[in-house]
Scaffold this motif. Structure first.
Motif, PDB file in Angstrom:
ATOM      1  N   THR A 157      -4.466   1.887  -1.972  1.00 16.47           N
ATOM      2  CA  THR A 157      -5.164   1.767  -0.690  1.00 16.47           C
ATOM      3  C   THR A 157      -5.545   0.317  -0.389  1.00 16.47           C
ATOM      4  N   HIS A 187     -10.535   1.169   2.184  1.00 11.49           N
ATOM      5  CA  HIS A 187      -9.758   1.456   0.976  1.00 11.49           C
ATOM      6  C   HIS A 187     -10.486   2.394   0.024  1.00 11.49           C
ATOM      7  N   ALA A 219      -9.193   6.045  -1.069  1.00 10.32           N
ATOM      8  CA  ALA A 219      -8.799   6.162  -2.477  1.00 10.32           C
ATOM      9  C   ALA A 219      -9.471   7.349  -3.153  1.00 10.32           C
ATOM     10  N   MET A 247      -5.014   4.926  -7.079  1.00 10.01           N
ATOM     11  CA  MET A 247      -5.310   5.100  -5.659  1.00 10.01           C
ATOM     12  C   MET A 247      -6.069   3.894  -5.099  1.00 10.01           C
ATOM     13  N   ILE A 248      -6.960   3.310  -5.895  1.00  2.24           N
ATOM     14  CA  ILE A 248      -7.654   2.096  -5.459  1.00  2.24           C
ATOM     15  C   ILE A 248      -6.636   0.994  -5.172  1.00  2.24           C
TER      16      ILE A 248
END
Length: 483
Positions: free
Chosen positions: A180, A298, A302, A176-177
Motif C-alpha cells: 500500500t 496506506h 493495509a 500489505m504495508i
C-alpha cells in the motif's frame, strides 16, 4: 433493527447474474476480543484503554443502544442507537464538533489537514481535494492500485516450498504495508523516489505508539503540556516526518517554477485552487495534505487487506470461489476500474471485513450545547463516542454479529449509514472511501488469482487498537501458488 431477511437472502451478483460464490458455504467466526465486564472499576477501564482501547468497550455496549460513563472527569456517552447517530452525524452535525482527542491525536502531526481542520478551513480544503477522489480520476489511477499487488503475487507464487508442506510462511501484514505504500508512491509521484515513504511510515509508526496515553490524558483532562511515556520520542518523530515532506514540497515548487515538474498528483495539488475562493495550498497546507494521504491512504488499506486475508485463509472454499471470480474478471483485460462490477464477491468480502474489523474502531464528537436524547442529558462539552467496532457487532442490529458472512453485502444495498460506517458518516465521511474500496478490492483480486493462503502454526489473532485496528505483531499466513 436491520431487516433480518437482508442478512440471509439468496446470494446474487449486483446485476442479477449468477455469482462465483453461489453454492459456496458462507460463515466463519473469527476469535472474539475479550470485552470489559460490566461495572468494571474506573482504574480497570483506564488500564485497559492504555493497553488496547477497543478492548475497553464494556460488554453491555454490544447489547444496549446507549451507555453513559460518568466515572471519569469527562461525561462520555457511548452511542449505538442509529436514530441518535443520525442526529449527531447527519442531521445536526454542526452541533457536534471533533473532540479534543482528535485534536491531540492528529493535529500535531497532520496539522490542519482534512482529519483535523474545522469549519470553513476544512470546507475549502475538502473542495480543493475533491477532484483527486472523483470516479474519473480514480479510474485513471486504478493501474497504480493493482501493480504493487500483482508484483507481490508474482513474488509469492515463485517462492519455493520449504519443508514437507507446500508454501512458505510470510508476514502478510508487513507485505500489505509495503504494497500500500507502493500504491501511494505511484499515485502521488511520477518518480516514487522523490519522497522517502519508508521514512515517513517509520516515523508515523513511532508517532502513533503512545496514542493510548493521549486518549487517557484527554479523558482525565490532563493539560496538553502534561508528560506521558513516549511523548518526547513521539514529537521528535513528528518533526522529522514533517521536515522531510516540507523539503519535498519546496523542491517540487522549484521544479514547477522552472517548468521541469512531472504532471503527477503532487503537482496537480500544488497548482490547484479552491473553486470558490481561488485560494491555493500553502507549503504547510501541502505538508498536512500529503501526510494525511500517506497516513490514511496506506495504513488503513493495509490493515483491512490483512484482516481480509486472515478471514479468507480460514475459508478455503470461499477463497477458491473468489479466485475464480478474479480470473473471470481478468478475461476482459487487465484488472482496473472496469473490473469492479465483475468482482462482487471480492468487494463483499472487503466490506464484511470492514464490518468486523473497522480500521477506525472508535470516533467521537463533542456537544457544543446542552443535549437531551430520550432521558439522557448531556451538558455542553460532553463527549458522544461512536464505538464503530461495537456498532458493527451489535446484537440488536446484526444477525449473527460475530460471523464473517459476505452474503450480507451481495446483491443488495449496504445497511443504513448509521448502522454500517467503516469510513464514518455525514459531512466528515472519509474523502478517500471510494479509493480505499477500489484499491482493496482490486488488490485482493490480484492476489487471490495467483496464490492461496492458509493459516499456519504461527498464525496469531491479536488485534491492537492504535488509532487504527491492526495486527499487534504482524500476521503470519502460509502462502502457496495457485495452479
Amino acid at each position: 433493527m436491520l431487516d433480518q431477511q437482508a442478512n440471509t437472502s439468496t446470494v446474487a451478483a449486483r446485476d442479477g447474474a449468477p455469482s462465483a460464490t453461489d453454492g459456496v458455504a458462507h460463515g466463519f467466526t473469527p476469535p472474539i476480543l475479550p470485552k470489559l465486564p460490566d461495572g468494571a472499576p474506573t482504574w480497570k477501564r483506564l488500564a485497559t484503554t492504555l493497553a488496547n482501547p477497543v478492548a475497553a468497550f464494556p460488554e453491555a455496549l454490544f447489547k444496549e443502544p446507549v451507555l453513559v460513563n460518568e466515572g471519569s472527569r469527562l461525561k462520555n456517552a457511548y452511542v449505538c442507537d442509529p436514530e441518535i447517530l443520525d442526529e449527531v452525524l447527519l442531521k445536526r452535525a454542526k452541533d457536534f464538533a471533533k473532540t479534543e482527542i482528535n485534536a491531540r491525536v492528529f493535529r500535531p502531526a497532520l496539522g490542519e489537514g482534512l482529519l483535523s481542520a474545522e469549519g470553513e478551513d476544512w470546507r475549502w480544503k475538502r473542495r480543493l481535494a475533491a477532484p483527486t477522489f472523483a470516479p474519473t480520476t480514480l479510474a485513471k489511477l486504478a493501474p497504480a492500485f493493482v501493480a504493487p499487488f500483482d508484483a507481490l503475487a508474482e513474488r509469492w507464487a515463485s517462492m519455493q516450498p520449504a519443508g514437507p508442506e507446500a508454501g512458505q510462511t510470510v508476514d502478510v501484514s508487513a507485505a500489505m504495508i509495503d504494497a500500500t505504500l507502493d500504491v501511494i508512491e505511484r499515485v502521488l509521484f511520477e518518480d516514487p523516489s522523490e519522497m522517502d515513504q519508508g521514512l515517513i511510515a517509520r516515523e508515523l509508526e513511532t508517532y502513533l505508539q503512545p496514542m493510548s496515553w493521549v486518549v487517557v490524558s484527554v479523558l482525565m483532562r490532563w493539560p496538553r503540556w502534561a508528560p506521558y511515556p513516549g511523548k518526547r520520542r513521539q514529537f521528535k518523530a513528528r518533526d522529522r516526518m514533517r521536515a522531510a515532506v516540507l523539503d519535498v514540497v519546496r523542491r517540487r515548487r522549484e521544479r514547477l517554477a522552472a517548468g521541469e515538474a512531472p504532471a503527477d498528483l503532487t503537482s496537480a495539488l500544488i497548482e490547484a485552487r479552491d473553486p470558490e475562493s481561488g485560494r491555493p495550498l500553502s507549503d504547510d497546507d501541502m505538508v498536512d495534505l500529503l501526510l494525511t494521504l500517506v497516513a490514511a491512504g496506506h495504513e488503513t488499506t493495509a490493515h483491512s487487506m490483512s484482516w481480509t486475508l486472515y478471514c479468507l485463509a480460514h475459508q478455503p472454499e470461499l477463497q477458491d470461489a473468489l479466485a475464480e471470480e478474479a480470473r473471470a474478471a481478468e478475461e476482459g483485460g487487465p484488472l482496473g476500474a472496469r473490473s469492479m462490477n465483475a468482482l462482487p464477491g471480492a468487494e463483499a468480502a472487503v466490506k464484511e471485513t470492514l464490518r468486523l474489523y473497522p480500521v477506525a474502531p472508535l470516533m467521537a464528537r463533542t456537544c457544543l450545547k446542552d443535549e437531551r436524547f430520550g432521558d439522557i442529558d448531556l451538558p455542553a462539552g460532553s463527549m458522544v463516542s461512536v464505538p464503530i467496532y461495537a456498532l458493527h457487532r451489535h446484537e440488536t442490529l446484526w444477525e449473527r454479529p460475530n460471523d464473517f458472512d459476505i452474503t450480507r453485502f451481495l446483491g443488495r444495498k449496504d445497511p443504513p449509514r448509521t448502522v454500517y460506517m467503516p469510513f464514518g458518516a455525514g459531512p466528515r465521511v472519509c474523502i478517500g472511501a471510494r479509493m480505499a474500496m477500489m484499491e482493496t478490492t482490486l488488490g485482493l483480486a490480484a492476489l487471490l488469482r495467483r496464490v492461496r493462503l492458509e493459516p499456519c502454526a504461527d498464525t496469531v489473532f491479536d488485534p491492537l487498537h492504535r488509532v487504527t485496528l491492526r495486527p499487534r505483531d504482524g500476521l503470519q499466513l502460509r502462502v502457496s501458488p495457485r495452479h
